[in-house]
Design an enzyme around this catalytic site. Structure first.
Site, short mmCIF file in Angstrom:
data_model
loop_
_atom_site.label_atom_id
_atom_site.label_comp_id
_atom_site.label_asym_id
_atom_site.label_seq_id
_atom_site.Cartn_x
_atom_site.Cartn_y
_atom_site.Cartn_z
N LYS A 188 0.86 -1.19 0.00
CA LYS A 188 0.00 0.00 0.00
C LYS A 188 0.89 1.24 0.00
CE LYS A 188 -1.60 2.93 2.91
NZ LYS A 188 -1.65 4.17 2.09
N GLU A 263 10.48 1.26 9.97
CA GLU A 263 11.48 2.27 9.61
C GLU A 263 10.80 3.62 9.81
OE1 GLU A 263 14.63 1.67 8.36
OE2 GLU A 263 14.32 -0.47 8.62
N CYS A 297 14.08 10.83 5.79
CA CYS A 297 14.17 10.33 7.17
C CYS A 297 15.58 10.48 7.72
CB CYS A 297 13.72 8.88 7.22
SG CYS A 297 14.62 7.84 6.06
N GLU A 395 11.02 16.18 14.37
CA GLU A 395 11.37 15.94 12.97
C GLU A 395 10.52 16.89 12.13
OE1 GLU A 395 9.79 12.45 10.97
OE2 GLU A 395 11.77 12.08 10.12
P1 NAD Z 1 2.96 8.62 7.57
O1 NAD Z 1 3.30 7.84 8.78
O2 NAD Z 1 1.94 9.67 7.68
O3 NAD Z 1 2.43 7.64 6.41
C1 NAD Z 1 3.19 6.54 5.97
C2 NAD Z 1 2.26 5.51 5.38
O4 NAD Z 1 1.41 5.04 6.43
C3 NAD Z 1 1.35 6.02 4.27
O5 NAD Z 1 1.21 5.03 3.28
C4 NAD Z 1 0.03 6.23 5.01
O6 NAD Z 1 -1.10 6.11 4.16
C5 NAD Z 1 0.07 5.09 6.01
N1 NAD Z 1 -0.78 5.27 7.19
C6 NAD Z 1 -1.28 6.42 7.71
N2 NAD Z 1 -2.06 6.14 8.79
C7 NAD Z 1 -2.02 4.79 8.97
C8 NAD Z 1 -2.59 3.89 9.92
N3 NAD Z 1 -3.39 4.32 10.90
N4 NAD Z 1 -2.31 2.58 9.81
C9 NAD Z 1 -1.51 2.13 8.84
N5 NAD Z 1 -0.96 2.92 7.88
C10 NAD Z 1 -1.21 4.24 7.96
O7 NAD Z 1 4.34 9.16 6.99
P2 NAD Z 1 4.57 10.10 5.73
O8 NAD Z 1 4.12 11.47 6.12
O9 NAD Z 1 4.02 9.48 4.50
O10 NAD Z 1 6.16 10.03 5.62
C11 NAD Z 1 6.99 10.79 6.41
C12 NAD Z 1 7.50 10.01 7.60
O11 NAD Z 1 8.10 8.78 7.17
C13 NAD Z 1 8.60 10.73 8.34
O12 NAD Z 1 8.39 10.60 9.72
C14 NAD Z 1 9.87 10.01 7.93
O13 NAD Z 1 10.92 10.12 8.82
C15 NAD Z 1 9.37 8.62 7.79
N6 NAD Z 1 10.27 7.85 6.93
C16 NAD Z 1 11.12 6.94 7.49
C17 NAD Z 1 12.02 6.24 6.69
C18 NAD Z 1 13.00 5.26 7.27
O14 NAD Z 1 13.58 4.48 6.51
N7 NAD Z 1 13.22 5.24 8.56
C19 NAD Z 1 12.04 6.46 5.32
C20 NAD Z 1 11.16 7.40 4.80
C21 NAD Z 1 10.27 8.08 5.61
#
Ligand code: NAD
Length: 499
Positions: A188, A263, A297, A395
């Site tokens: 997803k 992650e 990230c 962050e």
């Molecule tokens: P997010 O947590 O808002 O969303 C990530 C994914 O989770 C999306 O596909 C979203 O639709 C889904 N999601 C949202 N609510 C959910 C729920 N209740 N249950 C399951 N899935 C759900 O993050 P974002 O805004 O898309 O991305 C930014 C964040 O991702 C930042 O915090 C960044 O640090 C992190 N990130 C981490 C890494 C890593 O490798 N550590 C890499 C990239 C991004």
């Protein structure tokens, strides 16, 4: 390769995608769509179906059938490897198209997207080798009568939830490793950047991946994402996203105790000593926060500088920021593109205002840039930041850098570790003792010495503390998607229990 001029590449109509289940594209039919506007241009570029929980159930059932009947999980690894190698070739052939969708949906510079897609092909090639290298262990030290084996088995059906900042790269840092282990997938993507996750389905089908082994269900996090985390027939969830949603995943996964790979976020230190090559370090620091507009990230968002050079170094970084080319993501010369969503743009601007209100000194940037369309923010540098300020702790996920000075190695380590996160860190010094002491003492899963954001599929990714669980990539990244079985083999006849 010659590239077309920027605006020529904007589509006149948005492309409408279906989702992908059991080897087939499923058209949206009566389902509603998300319409995605290019964050750099404000023009509609894609329409993505809002799937239902029933769609997810069908995709999980397809992945389960594909896993259990052994069409992928039980074939020789050499056959799995050849599919992954073909996929790499197809990604290279379709690189320009994949990079374009990545830029149109995410707002990242096209030159960066091209480099990422090329890197993704390389990850598939590495994972093909890892599939064949995967092995267990044997114990020949249990005495004459007992022989022990440890085997690795694919964990089963894996669901994959990805964020919007590197839609294709993050996907490709996981999918080939999951497939190399012999698992099947239901992915997803983020609702705002789904195109390239769907294009990967076409790539894998053409490469010969059997039906049902890679499925994509598009939709929101609160419906499809949440249902995935709670699903009773998914064996493992690999989640990449924010720490707050990661916490919800942990809670939701208790239903069937699915294994989790997490992650999550980071607030990553860049430690600069006075003895570093300061010109090189200033360039690296600017790159570390400017790359992907700081929506990364592993962005080096906390600049921890030895006090004796702090002011001079601040000026050097500000001079780099002044020269960075911010602009249209479709222009091949652009280095910093658009902020991916309007909501993220507002979050970053709110943090910039908070930084000023809390007493940090704005050295440069801080502005919303007006190019007549899209949302752009100038690379921003704050001095006089203290550890209690929001810009030092949270962050921000944008091009905002906070400078904090230090006097001793111990103080630098303490500032670097003063965070709930532990994803990545960089240290800049020509003194090997200092550089290695910091590397050993700062709690982060990924470390760079006299560089930043460098990488390749050989080295694992993952965080300490609230930055996550588990590791992706490298041989560890395949092992993560396996479970271990111990086999005890009696040679000859057992001692009878009942005589
Ligand atoms: P997010 O947590 O808002 O969303 C990530 C994914 O989770 C999306 O596909 C979203 O639709 C889904 N999601 C949202 N609510 C959910 C729920 N209740 N249950 C399951 N899935 C759900 O993050 P974002 O805004 O898309 O991305 C930014 C964040 O991702 C930042 O915090 C960044 O640090 C992190 N990130 C981490 C890494 C890593 O490798 N550590 C890499 C990239 C991004």
């Amino acid at each position: 390769m010659d590239h077309q001029p920027a605006n020529f590449l904007l589509p006149s109509d948005p492309r409408t995608f279906g989702f992908f289940v059991d080897g087939k594209v499923v058209e949206a039919g009566s389902r509603p769509y998300f319409e995605r506007q290019s964050p750099g241009h404000g023009v509609a570029v894609t329409r993505i179906p809002k799937c239902t929980k029933d769609d997810l159930d069908l995709a999980v059932a397809a992945a389960r059938r594909a896993f259990e009947d052994g069409r992928w999980s039980r074939i020789p690894s050499v056959e799995r490897a050849s599919v992954l190698l073909r996929a790499a070739q197809i990604i290279r052939r379709r690189a320009e198209e994949i990079a374009l969708w990545e830029t149109l949906e995410n707002g990242k510079p096209i030159s960066q997207a091209r480099a990422e897609v090329d890197g993704c092909a390389g990850i598939f090639e590495y994972a093909a080798g890892a599939a064949r290298a995967l092995h267990g262990d044997a114990f020949n030290n249990l005495g004459d009568r007992l022989f022990g084996l440890v085997t690795r088995e694919p964990i089963g059906v894996v669901s994959l939830i990805t964020p919007w900042n590197f839609p294709f790269l993050i996907l490709c840092e996981r999918v080939p490793f999951i497939l190399a282990a012999g698992c099947t997938i239901v992915a997803k993507p983020s609702e705002v950047t789904s195109a390239t996750t769907l294009i990967l389905a076409e790539v894998l089908a053409e490469a010969g991946l059997p039906a049902g082994c890679y499925n994509v269900v598009t939709g929101s996090g609160s419906t499809i994402g949440q249902a995935m985390t709670e699903h009773m027939d998914i064996d493992m969830l690999s989640f990449t996203g924010s720490t707050s949603v990661g916490r919800r995943c942990v809670q939701a996964a208790t239903g069937n105790f699915k294994k989790l790979g997490l992650e999550l976020g980071g607030k990553n230190p860049q430690i600069v000593f006075a003895d570093a090559d300061l010109e090189d370090a200033a360039d690296g620091v600017a790159f570390g926060i400017g790359f992907n507009t700081g929506q990364c990230c592993v962005s080096g968002s906390r600049l921890i500088v030895e006090r004796s050079v702090a002011r001079a170094f601040e000026e050097m970084v500000a001079a780099k920021f002044a020269k960075v080319k911010v602009g249209d993501p479709l222009d091949p010369a652009t280095q910093v593109g658009a902020i991916t969503t309007a909501a993220q743009n507002d979050t970053i601007m709110t943090y910039i205002e908070k930084g000023k209100a809390e007493g940090a000194r704005l050295v440069c940037g801080g502005d919303q840039l007006d190019f007549g369309r899209g949302h752009y923010i100038a690379p921003t540098l704050f001095g006089d930041v203290t550890g209690d300020m929001a810009i030092a702790r949270d962050e921000i996920f944008g091009p905002v850098l906070s400078i904090m000075p230090f006097d001793t190695v111990e103080e630098a380590i303490a500032i670097a570790n003063d965070t709930v996160y532990g994803l990545a860190a960089s240290v800049w010094s020509k003194n090997i003792d200092k550089a290695l002491t910091v590397t050993r003492r700062v709690r982060a899963g990924r470390f760079w010495v006299n560089t930043t954001l460098a990488g390749g599929p050989e080295l694992p990714l993952g965080g300490f503390k609230q930055s996550g669980w588990g590791r992706e990539a490298g041989i560890y990244g395949v092992e993560e998607y396996t479970q271990i079985k111990s086999v005890h083999i009696e040679l000859g006849k057992r001692e009878p229990w009942v005589s």
